[in-house]
Write an enzyme that holds these catalytic residues in place. Structure first.
Site, PDB file in Angstrom:
ATOM      1  N   GLU A 167      -3.534   7.335   6.782  1.00 27.56           N
ATOM      2  CA  GLU A 167      -4.090   8.293   5.823  1.00 27.56           C
ATOM      3  C   GLU A 167      -5.051   9.221   6.553  1.00 27.56           C
ATOM      4  O   GLU A 167      -5.640   8.857   7.579  1.00 27.56           O
ATOM      5  CB  GLU A 167      -4.880   7.575   4.723  1.00 27.56           C
ATOM      6  CG  GLU A 167      -4.058   6.814   3.728  1.00 27.56           C
ATOM      7  CD  GLU A 167      -4.927   6.122   2.691  1.00 27.56           C
ATOM      8  OE1 GLU A 167      -4.392   5.770   1.633  1.00 27.56           O
ATOM      9  OE2 GLU A 167      -6.137   5.934   2.935  1.00 27.56           O
ATOM     10  N   LYS A 225       0.818  -1.215   0.000  1.00 27.33           N
ATOM     11  CA  LYS A 225       0.000   0.000   0.000  1.00 27.33           C
ATOM     12  C   LYS A 225       0.851   1.264   0.000  1.00 27.33           C
ATOM     13  O   LYS A 225       0.524   2.253  -0.676  1.00 27.33           O
ATOM     14  CB  LYS A 225      -0.950   0.001   1.190  1.00 27.33           C
ATOM     15  CG  LYS A 225      -1.734  -1.300   1.380  1.00 27.33           C
ATOM     16  CD  LYS A 225      -2.428  -1.779   0.118  1.00 27.33           C
ATOM     17  CE  LYS A 225      -3.139  -3.095   0.327  1.00 27.33           C
ATOM     18  NZ  LYS A 225      -3.672  -3.681  -0.902  1.00 27.33           N
ATOM     19  N   ARG A 234      -4.867  -8.692  -7.424  1.00 26.26           N
ATOM     20  CA  ARG A 234      -5.470 -10.022  -7.457  1.00 26.26           C
ATOM     21  C   ARG A 234      -6.892  -9.905  -7.973  1.00 26.26           C
ATOM     22  O   ARG A 234      -7.380  -8.800  -8.228  1.00 26.26           O
ATOM     23  CB  ARG A 234      -5.500 -10.612  -6.043  1.00 26.26           C
ATOM     24  CG  ARG A 234      -6.190  -9.672  -5.044  1.00 26.26           C
ATOM     25  CD  ARG A 234      -6.405 -10.305  -3.696  1.00 26.26           C
ATOM     26  NE  ARG A 234      -6.832  -9.347  -2.690  1.00 26.26           N
ATOM     27  CZ  ARG A 234      -8.052  -8.882  -2.513  1.00 26.26           C
ATOM     28  NH1 ARG A 234      -9.013  -9.272  -3.338  1.00 26.26           N
ATOM     29  NH2 ARG A 234      -8.346  -8.028  -1.560  1.00 26.26           N
TER      30      ARG A 234
END
Length: 509
Positions: free
Chosen positions: A200, A116, A292
């Site tokens: 975040e 990430k 994925r």
């Protein structure tokens, strides 16, 4: 094309991949832990091999066991499904070393985009807008608190290797930061084998919209439209739909171009999903990329008439994409519910146990992807998802109506399910008008259950049950003179069975 594929997963996604193999004439190989010996994916696969005890860290997360089973079975490819090792570059490298094709992106692309924090760096370099926050993993609580002060509260902690809402915590005050970091890191370590975290800025009432991307090994990358995933409980997606109710051609074009740009920048091929947050002004911000196949891929398949799993096979085998961006068209609307063995009336506590009886919905526009059957015991060792119920309609209203009908037909006894919750959600005005955001469901669950939110069939079933109870009480009373009871009124056996079935079928809303 491959001759034999090992599926390094379990449950409904393993069943989905087995079926794609069968349709393409490819032999399928399942792996299973001790508690999964009787699972549906094991029964349907052409071959199956045990890989250890129930804990995933001793079975589904052990790369050597997966590679060993593939070698023993003579497989030329491995499909990881989602979860477990699906986004672990170590599996992709182990496949390469063993001379087995990994059906997914390269290990290098996975490291760039599956991580990430690394993906946020790639996005910024590519000019894709991102949410404010850290670009590298947090070393400790002190470093995280300093970053949170700079970003401003509230912030959300996320797992570097995460997905599916695992390892996420909302932190609204500094005093809660250290404990939230500890808990989130522990959860991520157990789920992904990687406890690193980043943070975040938390946006107020954003929508979660993701773009399905698909690339081949020849440099071609396209997107297949978006999915709206804003109905979530504690950051775990619950309902997904395609297309997004707020999408415009201009916004789709801009988000699609950003998603493709990011995939190209990371050298990505195969199926992947680029996730964004969209604010009230329809400005979008890169959230993360899932390297994925997604749980919710069926809604994209329903509106594009494409089979993503078969396309994954073809791309992994070296074929070029069979379509260009201008060939992608979206038709109608598809909505998916994730059905879990859990009790919404008991804080969504998992409900493992034996499925005594099971009936599934059918009919126009209905699809059910699941990995269970009547008589099977749902284990307590894994995610309790039973399957995904998907409805397609010519428009959103028809999709909702069909999904309501399918939910009324779905029945499983012996365990608790969250089907009643979906009836409540689909009956709510907020969902019907698409006035949803990422924490909408958490807020919705705090409201009292209103009379208007109760499904009409459930109300009818309750009335029938009450009438039958009163009738049985009257029949049990002796006559006032102490004599024999009056002869019982003949009752239609068919009608009685029908009423009892309806009462049994309807769970609490």
């Amino acid at each position: 094309m491959f001759k034999k594929i090992l599926i390094a997963n379990r449950g409904e996604i393993a069943v989905r991949i087995v079926r794609a193999c069968r349709e393409m004439g490819i032999r399928s190989v399942a792996v299973y832990s001790d508690v999964d010996r009787a699972s549906l994916h094991v029964r349907l696969a052409d071959e199956a091999y045990g890989i250890g005890p129930a804990p995933s860290r001793e079975s589904y997360l052990v790369i050597d066991k997966i590679i060993g089973a593939a070698r023993f079975a003579g497989c030329d490819a491995i499909h990881p499904g989602y979860g477990f090792l699906a986004e672990n570059p170590a599996l992709a490298r182990a496949c390469e070393k063993a001379g087995i094709v990994f059906i997914g992106p390269s290990a290098e692309a996975m490291e760039k985009l599956g991580s990430k924090t690394a993906a946020r760096n790639v996005a910024r370099e590519a000019g894709v807008p991102t949410v404010a926050g850290t670009l590298d993993p947090i070393a400790n609580a002190e470093e995280g608190i300093a970053a949170a002060r700079k970003t401003g509260y509230p912030v959300v902690l996320k797992a570097v290797a995460g997905g599916g809402g695992k390892g996420m915590r909302l932190v609204e005050q500094e005093k809660d930061f250290a404990s939230a970091l500890r808990d989130a890191s522990s959860e991520a370590q157990n789920a992904f084998g990687d406890g690193r975290m980043y943070l975040e800025k938390y946006l107020i009432k954003p929508r979660h919209i993701e773009l399905q991307v698909l690339g081949d090994k020849h440099g071609n990358v396209i997107h297949l439209g978006e999915r709206e995933c804003s109905v979530q409980r504690r950051y775990q997606k619950v309902i997904e739909e395609a297309p997004s109710p707020i999408m415009t051609p201009e916004l789709r074009r801009a988000m699609g171009e950003a998603a493709v740009k990011l995939a190209r920048a990371g050298g990505y091929y195969n199926a992947g999903t680029v996730e964004f947050l969209v604010d009230a002004e329809r400005k979008f911000y890169f959230l993360e990329m899932n390297t994925r196949l997604q749980v919710e891929h069926p809604v994209t398949e329903m509106v594009t008439a494409l089979d993503l799993v078969k396309l994954q096979f073809r791309v992994a085998a070296g074929e070029k994409l069979p379509l260009r961006q201008e060939d992608v068209t979206l038709r109608g609307c598809a909505i998916e519910c994730r059905i879990y063995a859990e009790d919404p009336d008991n804080n969504f506590f998992p409900s493992p146990g034996k499925i005594v009886e099971r009936r599934v919905p059918t009919g126009p526009g209905i699809r059910l992807d699941d990995g269970v059957y009547g008589g099977w015991t749902v284990p307590n060792d894994y995610d309790p998802m039973l399957g995904k119920l998907i409805a397609w309609g010519a428009d959103r209203d028809e999709a909702i109506a069909r999904l309501k009908r399918a939910l009324a037909e779905y029945y499983a006894s012996g365990i608790k399910t969250n089907v009643g919750l979906f009836r409540r959600i689909l009956a709510s005005e907020d969902f019907v008008t698409a006035a949803i955001y990422t924490r909408w469901l958490d807020d919705f669950l705090k409201r009292p259950v209103e009379e208007t939110a109760i499904d009409g069939n459930a109300r009818d079933a309750a009335l029938i049950a009450t009438a039958l109870w009163h009738r049985s009480k009257r029949a049990a009373k002796p006559t006032s003179g102490g004599g024999a009871k009056p002869a019982a009124e003949p009752v239609s056996r068919w009608r009685g069975e029908s009423r009892r079935e309806q009462v049994a079928r309807e769970p609490r809303a």
